[in-house]
Design a protein around this motif. Structure first.
Motif, PDB file in Angstrom:
ATOM      1  N   ALA A 247      -2.274   7.142 -10.887  1.00  0.00           N
ATOM      2  CA  ALA A 247      -3.062   8.362 -11.030  1.00  0.00           C
ATOM      3  C   ALA A 247      -4.144   8.154 -12.087  1.00  0.00           C
ATOM      4  O   ALA A 247      -3.954   7.417 -13.058  1.00  0.00           O
ATOM      5  N   ARG A 248      -5.278   8.790 -11.878  1.00  0.00           N
ATOM      6  CA  ARG A 248      -6.357   8.694 -12.862  1.00  0.00           C
ATOM      7  C   ARG A 248      -5.933   9.340 -14.169  1.00  0.00           C
ATOM      8  O   ARG A 248      -5.271  10.368 -14.184  1.00  0.00           O
ATOM      9  N   LYS A 249      -6.345   8.737 -15.271  1.00  0.00           N
ATOM     10  CA  LYS A 249      -6.140   9.385 -16.553  1.00  0.00           C
ATOM     11  C   LYS A 249      -7.028  10.619 -16.629  1.00  0.00           C
ATOM     12  O   LYS A 249      -8.008  10.754 -15.896  1.00  0.00           O
ATOM     13  N   THR A 250      -6.678  11.518 -17.521  1.00  0.00           N
ATOM     14  CA  THR A 250      -7.375  12.790 -17.608  1.00  0.00           C
ATOM     15  C   THR A 250      -7.990  12.994 -18.989  1.00  0.00           C
ATOM     16  O   THR A 250      -7.456  12.549 -20.007  1.00  0.00           O
ATOM     17  N   VAL A 251      -9.128  13.680 -19.000  1.00  0.00           N
ATOM     18  CA  VAL A 251      -9.793  14.041 -20.245  1.00  0.00           C
ATOM     19  C   VAL A 251     -10.321  15.461 -20.105  1.00  0.00           C
ATOM     20  O   VAL A 251     -10.844  15.840 -19.055  1.00  0.00           O
ATOM     21  N   LEU A 252     -10.139  16.264 -21.144  1.00  0.00           N
ATOM     22  CA  LEU A 252     -10.741  17.589 -21.201  1.00  0.00           C
ATOM     23  C   LEU A 252     -11.792  17.581 -22.292  1.00  0.00           C
ATOM     24  O   LEU A 252     -11.532  17.146 -23.421  1.00  0.00           O
ATOM     25  N   ILE A 253     -12.994  18.043 -21.929  1.00  0.00           N
ATOM     26  CA  ILE A 253     -14.129  18.028 -22.852  1.00  0.00           C
ATOM     27  C   ILE A 253     -14.699  19.440 -22.943  1.00  0.00           C
ATOM     28  O   ILE A 253     -14.986  20.068 -21.927  1.00  0.00           O
TER      29      ILE A 253
ATOM     30  N   THR B 164       0.739  15.742 -18.396  1.00  0.00           N
ATOM     31  CA  THR B 164       0.119  15.108 -19.552  1.00  0.00           C
ATOM     32  C   THR B 164      -1.400  15.289 -19.540  1.00  0.00           C
ATOM     33  O   THR B 164      -2.013  15.551 -18.513  1.00  0.00           O
ATOM     34  N   LEU B 165      -1.981  15.130 -20.718  1.00  0.00           N
ATOM     35  CA  LEU B 165      -3.423  15.042 -20.895  1.00  0.00           C
ATOM     36  C   LEU B 165      -3.670  13.830 -21.774  1.00  0.00           C
ATOM     37  O   LEU B 165      -3.111  13.721 -22.862  1.00  0.00           O
ATOM     38  N   ASP B 166      -4.507  12.910 -21.298  1.00  0.00           N
ATOM     39  CA  ASP B 166      -4.693  11.648 -22.023  1.00  0.00           C
ATOM     40  C   ASP B 166      -5.681  11.757 -23.187  1.00  0.00           C
ATOM     41  O   ASP B 166      -5.489  11.125 -24.226  1.00  0.00           O
ATOM     42  N   VAL B 167      -6.750  12.537 -22.993  1.00  0.00           N
ATOM     43  CA  VAL B 167      -7.779  12.640 -24.034  1.00  0.00           C
ATOM     44  C   VAL B 167      -8.256  14.081 -24.136  1.00  0.00           C
ATOM     45  O   VAL B 167      -8.523  14.731 -23.124  1.00  0.00           O
ATOM     46  N   LEU B 168      -8.359  14.578 -25.366  1.00  0.00           N
ATOM     47  CA  LEU B 168      -8.946  15.887 -25.638  1.00  0.00           C
ATOM     48  C   LEU B 168     -10.157  15.683 -26.549  1.00  0.00           C
ATOM     49  O   LEU B 168     -10.026  15.109 -27.636  1.00  0.00           O
ATOM     50  N   ILE B 169     -11.318  16.134 -26.098  1.00  0.00           N
ATOM     51  CA  ILE B 169     -12.536  15.999 -26.896  1.00  0.00           C
ATOM     52  C   ILE B 169     -13.073  17.392 -27.216  1.00  0.00           C
ATOM     53  O   ILE B 169     -13.520  18.121 -26.329  1.00  0.00           O
ATOM     54  N   SER B 170     -13.038  17.764 -28.491  1.00  0.00           N
ATOM     55  CA  SER B 170     -13.594  19.036 -28.942  1.00  0.00           C
ATOM     56  C   SER B 170     -15.048  18.820 -29.332  1.00  0.00           C
ATOM     57  O   SER B 170     -15.350  18.300 -30.420  1.00  0.00           O
TER      58      SER B 170
END
Length: 261
Positions: A3-9, A80-86
């Motif tokens: 599965a693709r990793k995930t990032v929320l920006i 899961t969430l791999d990356v969180l960018i604030s």
């Protein structure tokens, strides 16, 4: 196929750093949760695959809860969430003596408290993924730039939180990155607020690629990019003391080495 990793920006409106980061992570084969207070302003991203667009005001607890639900639904049992960018933030230019304190409070709600609320909300998913947290701050937090005092303070405050969080979360395997006295020069303040200070700006996609490289390499602590970033780094952080030594001193007596993960 994995599965693709995930990032929320956060803050992915067209033309900004968030949009450039979303484009870059999508090109790196991530599924991107691109967010903005007004999703209609993310038009530059609309035709890219593996994108989910979310309405997210980082000061709105309901928006944050809905964003968590959306990511959890996509992740399924994995959760899961791999990356969180604030990245979302509000710029602000005003002489300190003329500043409206209600406006300043709102600046801190957006630039400082919002990222903390978002981090707390997504912490379980990030810990499960042994993921990565990144805060986009500003070199202005290291300089005394006229008219930017309260904005700079909000960004520097977030950086202090981020550097502290980096140590606190390490045991879990998560890494961190109207009467106006100045009326006569009001036009100068306005011009600077629109980027008209004559200083060079780093191209947003160049910036996004550099930041993405560091996130994917799991580079922790401060990283410096942007116009005059290197000069600011040299003039404000050249203490000669390695970060590892600073961390060791900060960690003494905290028992963070005893946290059971």
């Amino acid at each position: 196929m994995a599965a693709r990793k995930t990032v929320l920006i956060t803050g992915c409106s067209d033309g900004g750093i968030g949009s450039a980061l979303a484009t870059t992570f999508q090109q790196r084969d991530f599924h991107v949760f691109a967010t903005a207070r007004d999703p209609s302003k993310m038009g530059d991203l609309k035709d890219l695959p593996h994108m989910t667009f979310l309405k997210l005001d980082v000061t709105n607890t309901i928006d944050i809860k809905e964003a968590v639900k959306a990511v959890a639904k996509h992740a399924g049992r994995n959760g899961t969430l791999d990356v969180l960018i604030s990245n979302a933030g509000r710029n602000h230019f005003m002489p300190i003596l003329d500043d409206d304190l209600d406006v300043v409070r709102n600046i801190f709600e957006i630039n400082f408290l919002g990222p903390i609320a978002l981090t707390q909300a997504f912490a379980p998913m990030l810990i499960k993924a042994k993921g990565m947290i990144a805060y986009i701050t500003s070199t202005s937090g290291y300089l005394n730039v006229p008219y930017m005092g309260t904005y700079s303070a909000s960004k520097r405050s977030l950086e202090i939180v981020g550097e502290t969080l980096r140590l606190e979360i390490a045991p879990f395997g998560v890494d961190y990155q109207q009467n106006r006295l100045y009326k006569s020069i009001e036009s100068t303040v306005a011009i600077r607020a629109q980027g008209g200070d004559g200083l060079p700006r780093m191209d947003t996609l160049e910036y996004a690629n550099s930041v993405t490289d560091d996130i994917l390499a799991r580079t922790t602590g401060r990283v410096w990019y942007g116009g005059f970033a290197e000069q600011t780094k040299m003039s404000t952080t050249a203490t000669g003391v390695p970060q590892t030594a600073m961390d060791s001193g900060a960690l003494m007596g905290t028992d963070l080495d005893k946290v059971v993960n």
